[in-house]
Enzyme design. Structure first.
Site, short mmCIF file in Angstrom:
data_model
loop_
_atom_site.label_atom_id
_atom_site.label_comp_id
_atom_site.label_asym_id
_atom_site.label_seq_id
_atom_site.Cartn_x
_atom_site.Cartn_y
_atom_site.Cartn_z
N THR A 121 0.82 -1.20 0.00
CA THR A 121 0.00 0.00 0.00
C THR A 121 0.86 1.26 0.00
O THR A 121 1.98 1.25 0.52
CB THR A 121 -0.89 -0.01 1.27
OG1 THR A 121 -1.50 1.27 1.42
CG2 THR A 121 -0.09 -0.29 2.53
N ASP A 122 0.28 2.35 -0.51
CA ASP A 122 0.99 3.64 -0.45
C ASP A 122 1.09 4.17 0.98
O ASP A 122 1.87 5.09 1.25
CB ASP A 122 0.31 4.68 -1.36
CG ASP A 122 -1.14 4.96 -1.02
OD1 ASP A 122 -1.69 4.32 -0.10
OD2 ASP A 122 -1.73 5.82 -1.70
N GLU A 123 0.29 3.59 1.89
CA GLU A 123 0.30 4.09 3.28
C GLU A 123 1.62 3.86 3.99
O GLU A 123 1.86 4.46 5.04
CB GLU A 123 -0.82 3.44 4.09
CG GLU A 123 -2.19 3.81 3.60
CD GLU A 123 -3.28 3.43 4.57
OE1 GLU A 123 -2.97 3.12 5.74
OE2 GLU A 123 -4.43 3.43 4.16
N TYR A 148 -2.05 -0.70 11.11
CA TYR A 148 -2.18 -1.36 9.79
C TYR A 148 -0.98 -1.04 8.90
O TYR A 148 -0.28 -1.94 8.43
CB TYR A 148 -3.49 -0.94 9.10
CG TYR A 148 -3.47 -1.20 7.60
CD1 TYR A 148 -3.44 -2.50 7.10
CD2 TYR A 148 -3.44 -0.15 6.67
CE1 TYR A 148 -3.39 -2.75 5.72
CE2 TYR A 148 -3.39 -0.38 5.31
CZ TYR A 148 -3.37 -1.69 4.84
OH TYR A 148 -3.31 -1.92 3.48
N LYS A 152 2.15 -3.36 7.30
CA LYS A 152 2.40 -3.49 5.85
C LYS A 152 3.84 -3.07 5.53
O LYS A 152 4.51 -3.71 4.73
CB LYS A 152 1.41 -2.66 5.04
CG LYS A 152 -0.02 -3.17 5.05
CD LYS A 152 -0.21 -4.56 4.48
CE LYS A 152 0.05 -4.64 3.00
NZ LYS A 152 -0.32 -5.98 2.44
P1 NAD Z 1 -9.75 -7.27 2.15
O1 NAD Z 1 -9.78 -7.03 3.61
O2 NAD Z 1 -10.96 -6.99 1.33
O3 NAD Z 1 -9.35 -8.77 1.86
C1 NAD Z 1 -8.36 -9.45 2.59
C2 NAD Z 1 -8.54 -10.95 2.35
O4 NAD Z 1 -7.50 -11.62 3.07
C3 NAD Z 1 -9.88 -11.49 2.87
O5 NAD Z 1 -10.45 -12.38 1.93
C4 NAD Z 1 -9.49 -12.23 4.14
O6 NAD Z 1 -10.36 -13.32 4.44
C5 NAD Z 1 -8.08 -12.70 3.80
N1 NAD Z 1 -7.27 -12.95 5.00
C6 NAD Z 1 -7.14 -12.13 6.08
N2 NAD Z 1 -6.33 -12.72 7.00
C7 NAD Z 1 -5.94 -13.90 6.45
C8 NAD Z 1 -5.09 -14.95 6.89
N3 NAD Z 1 -4.48 -14.92 8.10
N4 NAD Z 1 -4.89 -16.00 6.08
C9 NAD Z 1 -5.50 -16.08 4.87
N5 NAD Z 1 -6.32 -15.13 4.40
C10 NAD Z 1 -6.53 -14.04 5.19
O7 NAD Z 1 -8.50 -6.44 1.61
P2 NAD Z 1 -8.25 -5.74 0.21
O8 NAD Z 1 -8.74 -4.35 0.29
O9 NAD Z 1 -8.70 -6.63 -0.88
O10 NAD Z 1 -6.66 -5.66 0.22
C11 NAD Z 1 -5.89 -6.72 -0.33
C12 NAD Z 1 -4.42 -6.36 -0.26
O11 NAD Z 1 -4.19 -5.15 -0.97
C13 NAD Z 1 -3.90 -6.11 1.16
O12 NAD Z 1 -2.59 -6.63 1.25
C14 NAD Z 1 -3.88 -4.58 1.28
O13 NAD Z 1 -2.90 -4.18 2.19
C15 NAD Z 1 -3.54 -4.20 -0.14
N6 NAD Z 1 -4.00 -2.87 -0.59
C16 NAD Z 1 -5.31 -2.52 -0.48
C17 NAD Z 1 -5.75 -1.29 -1.00
C18 NAD Z 1 -7.20 -0.87 -0.93
O14 NAD Z 1 -7.51 0.26 -1.31
N7 NAD Z 1 -8.12 -1.70 -0.48
C19 NAD Z 1 -4.81 -0.44 -1.60
C20 NAD Z 1 -3.46 -0.82 -1.67
C21 NAD Z 1 -3.09 -2.05 -1.18
O1 DAU Z 2 -4.14 3.92 0.40
C1 DAU Z 2 -4.35 2.53 0.35
C2 DAU Z 2 -5.19 2.09 1.52
O2 DAU Z 2 -6.52 2.54 1.26
C3 DAU Z 2 -5.17 0.58 1.74
O3 DAU Z 2 -3.88 0.20 2.13
C4 DAU Z 2 -6.17 0.15 2.81
O4 DAU Z 2 -6.22 -1.26 2.88
C5 DAU Z 2 -7.54 0.67 2.43
O5 DAU Z 2 -8.49 0.36 3.44
C6 DAU Z 2 -7.48 2.19 2.22
O6 DAU Z 2 -7.18 2.88 3.47
P1 DAU Z 2 -7.98 4.21 3.92
O7 DAU Z 2 -7.88 4.29 5.39
O8 DAU Z 2 -7.57 5.36 3.08
O9 DAU Z 2 -9.47 3.78 3.44
P2 DAU Z 2 -10.92 3.92 4.10
O10 DAU Z 2 -11.89 3.41 3.07
O11 DAU Z 2 -11.00 3.35 5.45
O12 DAU Z 2 -11.08 5.50 4.23
C7 DAU Z 2 -10.91 6.37 3.11
C8 DAU Z 2 -11.00 7.80 3.62
O13 DAU Z 2 -12.35 8.07 4.04
C9 DAU Z 2 -10.14 8.09 4.84
O14 DAU Z 2 -9.67 9.42 4.77
C10 DAU Z 2 -11.11 7.94 6.01
C11 DAU Z 2 -12.40 8.43 5.42
N1 DAU Z 2 -13.67 7.85 5.94
C12 DAU Z 2 -13.77 6.51 6.06
C13 DAU Z 2 -14.94 5.94 6.48
C14 DAU Z 2 -15.08 4.44 6.65
C15 DAU Z 2 -14.75 8.70 6.20
O15 DAU Z 2 -14.66 9.94 6.07
N2 DAU Z 2 -15.92 8.14 6.61
C16 DAU Z 2 -16.06 6.79 6.77
O16 DAU Z 2 -17.18 6.35 7.12
#
Ligand code: NAD
Ligand code: DAU
Length: 332
Positions: A121-123, A148, A152
């Site tokens: 992630t970019d975080e 989190y 990562k």
């Molecule tokens: P998600 O929470 O939707 O999915 C995570 C999946 O991993 C789920 O299916 C869960 O059951 C599985 N999981 C969790 N713990 C586990 C374990 N111990 N063993 C096996 N499976 C397990 O997450 P996502 O948003 O799809 O993110 C996927 C990946 O991408 C993560 O590594 C996250 O850090 C990264 N990422 C997410 C975003 C985003 O915007 N969502 C952006 C950049 C990177």
């Molecule tokens: O940047 C990549 C990351 O993006 C991933 O690594 C994470 O897995 C993914 O969850 C996401 O993280 P954020 O914390 O940015 O996403 P989230 O959807 O939780 O929140 C997006 C923005 O919206 C953040 O600034 C918090 C805000 N927010 C979130 C919720 C749930 C609100 O304002 N209201 C809300 O109800």
């Protein structure tokens, strides 16, 4: 390469990746997923059984991971605890899955000489000021803020160490915020869409000025497939589609697209330590591997996502009350 091991393949990005692999390549897939609250078997519905199989298990289970890595040609490692707010309520599972889980994958690919692509992630780079002209690049120092993002960051550093110390063949990608179908309703965009379906006003943390750099999940996954094919071992690639928007703008667009332009939203408690802004410079991916995003129009991608949640209520409904109760307990 014939068969991929995809960890976390029943989650949001992982399941969309598996659909893309089946549609766009000849590869078969073994999904390893623990089916935590974030994993959903239904996200793999409709996929051909002769090409995709699901193993329900823990990525931190070294014996299981060893045997699955042995049976497949390459690993794409999505599995993680992924939600910042949960990491503030209970950090422990983030260490178990994101750190120990990645360690288990690394030891198995090292032993069996298999290729790894690690999804991050970019975080890991922390956050930027709103007016900072710089964006994150592969050279930005790590500076994560939350439990989190620090786990990562730790997992990325483990991958780098295994490449350097043991010659493991691995690439890393750090992507910005994804949106699209099958995202858990705890996350910002699907939470607001499903709130509006339920007649509840969207909830903005704090003033809603925080900026995220949105990318469609299919663009993220196309980049991952490209890196798997053409990426150079040991390299990191940032993935982002120049999609910066503040949260207030996103909520206003959701309201407009759902025909609720006059409905308004609610300001709720801010997230502790809330990162202000993320922004990605993806020039390396674009110039070295030739990647370009297909979903350049955020509004139409968002409209399609709204339609998906309207059409697939059975996919999310069971979770909604518990997700909202957990938020309400934090004044969110
Ligand atoms: P998600 O929470 O939707 O999915 C995570 C999946 O991993 C789920 O299916 C869960 O059951 C599985 N999981 C969790 N713990 C586990 C374990 N111990 N063993 C096996 N499976 C397990 O997450 P996502 O948003 O799809 O993110 C996927 C990946 O991408 C993560 O590594 C996250 O850090 C990264 N990422 C997410 C975003 C985003 O915007 N969502 C952006 C950049 C990177
Ligand atoms: O940047 C990549 C990351 O993006 C991933 O690594 C994470 O897995 C993914 O969850 C996401 O993280 P954020 O914390 O940015 O996403 P989230 O959807 O939780 O929140 C997006 C923005 O919206 C953040 O600034 C918090 C805000 N927010 C979130 C919720 C749930 C609100 O304002 N209201 C809300 O109800």
């Amino acid at each position: 390469m014939r068969k991929l091991l995809v960890t976390g393949g029943a989650g949001f990005i992982g399941s969309n990746f598996v659909h893309q692999v089946v549609n766009d390549t000849d590869l078969d897939v073994v999904v390893l997923d623990k089916l935590t609250y974030a994993g959903n078997r239904a996200s793999l519905d409709g996929l051909p059984e002769d090409r995709v199989s699901l193993v329900v298990g823990d990525v931190a289970d070294e014996e299981l991971v060893d045997s699955l890595v042995q049976q497949t040609d390459a690993v794409v490692h999505f599995a993680a605890e992924s939600h910042n707010d949960n990491s503030l309520r209970n950090p422990r599972p983030f260490l178990d899955t994101n750190i120990i889980g990645t360690y288990a994958i690394l030891e198995a690919v090292r032993k069996h000489g298999k290729r790894l692509h690690h999804i991050s992630t970019d975080e890991v780079y922390g956050d930027l000021e709103l007016d900072d002209p710089e964006r994150f690049s592969e050279r930005t120092p790590y500076n994560p803020s939350s439990p989190y993002s620090s786990t990562k960051a730790g997992s990325d550093l483990l991958v780098r160490a295994w490449v350097r110390s043991f010659g493991v063949e691995a690439t890393i990608s750090n992507c910005s915020n994804n949106f699209g179908p099958r995202q858990h309703i705890e996350k910002f965009i699907p939470r607001q869409i499903t709130n509006l379906i339920d007649g509840v006003r969207p909830k903005l943390y704090g003033a809603g000025q925080n900026v995220r750099d949105w990318i469609h999940v299919d663009d993220h996954n196309a980049a991952v497939l490209l890196i798997l094919d053409k990426g150079v071992s040991g390299e990191t690639y940032l993935i982002g589609a120049d999609g910066e928007k503040n949260n207030k703008e996103v909520v206003e667009l959701i309201l407009e697209l759902m025909g609720e332009a006059d409905g308004g939203y609610e300001h709720v408690n801010d997230r502790p330590g809330h990162d202000l802004r993320y922004a990605i410079d993806a020039s390396k991916l674009r110039s070295e591997l030739g990647w370009t995003p297909r979903y350049s129009d955020f509004e139409s991608g968002l409209a399609a996502t709204i339609e998906w949640y309207r059409a697939n209520e059975a996919w999310w409904r069971a979770e909604k009350a518990a997700v909202e109760a957990a938020y309400a307990a934090q004044g969110q």
